[in-house]
Design an enzyme around this catalytic site. Structure first.
Site, short mmCIF file in Angstrom:
data_model
loop_
_atom_site.label_atom_id
_atom_site.label_comp_id
_atom_site.label_asym_id
_atom_site.label_seq_id
_atom_site.Cartn_x
_atom_site.Cartn_y
_atom_site.Cartn_z
N LYS A 134 0.85 -1.21 0.00
CA LYS A 134 0.00 0.00 0.00
C LYS A 134 0.88 1.26 0.00
CE LYS A 134 -3.06 2.41 2.96
NZ LYS A 134 -3.29 2.41 4.40
N ASP A 152 -7.16 0.96 0.51
CA ASP A 152 -7.22 1.14 1.96
C ASP A 152 -8.63 0.78 2.41
OD1 ASP A 152 -8.89 3.23 1.31
OD2 ASP A 152 -7.91 4.68 2.63
#
Ligand code: SF4
Length: 222
Positions: A134, A152
């Site tokens: 991420k 997310d």
């Protein structure tokens, strides 16, 4: 929703391939100001802010980095202080021991292997200590070369509600999104979902009556 309602709702809105463009276009109008909410003044500060943002809010990170980046101006500065001092300086972001270790390890690797410059390629970003997928995706996108789609908690929830994925975990969700979202939109798409998630489609109380995607969303309650 019961299975028959889910089926009916999906039929009503049509295939996701036909919906993705209007979804992106409408969100881009609605959230024209959608951007990363972290404050930074350089590529290293971008990378370190994103690393610090794990398991905490962007507001919290900004509060900490306001002082941190004034004190630590060069990569060498992170290595010049005792580890405990850096831990104290980032304490408020949580997981401060692990994060301090990651910042120092990354500072060292950037200096030793990348001439002090943040790399562009995802494979290289992922080699940096404490940089997971991420973080790497966020940084690559901010540096103007998105090589995946950031997933997310907001992106996960909204992708599911909008019927863009049936997956639960970030990696398979990202796999679905990169197949669906036009490559030119990989960078801005997560920001649009994140801001829509914060402002309209929250986890607890989606405001479907006020949502610009109401006719494109199989989860609409209107
Ligand atoms: S219609 Fe409702 S559930 Fe669908 S995206 Fe909008 S707020 Fe979320």
């Amino acid at each position: 929703m019961a299975p028959s309602y889910v089926h009916e709702a999906r039929r009503r809105v049509g295939p996701k391939r036909d919906r993705i463009r209007p979804i992106v276009e409408r969100l881009a109008v609605e959230h024209a100001d959608a951007r990363i909410a972290l404050n930074f003044g350089s590529e290293v500060e971008l990378l370190f802010s994103v690393m610090l943002s794990a398991q905490t809010t962007d507001v919290n990170v900004n509060r900490v980095t306001e002082h941190l980046f004034r004190k630590y101006r060069r990569l060498e500065d992170y290595l010049a202080v005792p580890p405990e001092e850096l831990e104290r300086d980032i304490y408020a972001t949580g997981f401060f021991r692990q994060k301090a270790k990651s910042l120092r390890g990354t500072a060292r690797m950037l200096l030793e292997e990348f001439d002090g410059v943040v790399p562009r390629r995802l494979e290289e970003l992922l080699r940096l200590p404490g940089v997971a997928r991420k973080t790497a995706n966020v940084v690559a996108a901010e540096l103007g070369d998105p090589q995946g789609v950031v997933v997310d908690t907001h992106v996960r929830r909204l992708s599911q509600r909008l019927g863009l994925t049936k997956q639960e975990d970030p990696v398979p969700i990202e796999r679905d999104l990169v197949k669906l979202v036009p490559r030119a939109d990989w960078g801005r798409f997560p920001h649009l979902l994140i801001w829509h998630g914060r402002r309209v489609c929250s986890a607890r109380l989606p405001l479907c009556e006020e949502c610009v995607l109401v006719d494109l969303c199989p989860s609409s309650r209107v």
